[in-house]
Design a protein around this motif. Sequence first.
Motif, PDB file in Angstrom:
ATOM      1  N   THR A  64       5.176  -2.169  -0.103  1.00  0.00           N
ATOM      2  CA  THR A  64       6.618  -2.212  -0.355  1.00  0.00           C
ATOM      3  C   THR A  64       6.952  -1.509  -1.665  1.00  0.00           C
ATOM      4  N   TYR A  65       6.212  -1.807  -2.715  1.00  0.00           N
ATOM      5  CA  TYR A  65       6.442  -1.143  -3.999  1.00  0.00           C
ATOM      6  C   TYR A  65       6.214   0.364  -3.887  1.00  0.00           C
ATOM      7  N   ARG A  67       6.476   2.278  -1.243  1.00  0.00           N
ATOM      8  CA  ARG A  67       7.599   2.880  -0.504  1.00  0.00           C
ATOM      9  C   ARG A  67       8.828   3.039  -1.393  1.00  0.00           C
ATOM     10  N   GLN A  68       9.064   2.070  -2.271  1.00  0.00           N
ATOM     11  CA  GLN A  68      10.224   2.117  -3.152  1.00  0.00           C
ATOM     12  C   GLN A  68      10.071   3.157  -4.277  1.00  0.00           C
ATOM     13  N   CYS A  69       8.854   3.341  -4.742  1.00  0.00           N
ATOM     14  CA  CYS A  69       8.651   4.105  -5.976  1.00  0.00           C
ATOM     15  C   CYS A  69       8.042   5.494  -5.778  1.00  0.00           C
TER      16      CYS A  69
END
Length: 72
Positions: A64-65, A67-69
């Motif tokens: 998740t991190y 994908r976000q960053c």
Amino acid sequence: MIDEAEKEAEERVSERITERVTEEVTESMVKSVIEACMDLGASREETMERLTKKMNLSPETAETYIRQCWIL
């Protein structure tokens, strides 16, 4: 004199503040690790492995991190 209910309320507020600060610091650290991995040419998979081992994140949270960053 502070009664028991006020003391408990203060403790709950203090706990919430501590949790929030911990979350923000963790998020900042994770983003820094991702950025460093990107700068060093690590793959997304290598970055996820580092996050799960060094930051004790679950693979799902690490993904998740990432994908976000992750910047292409």
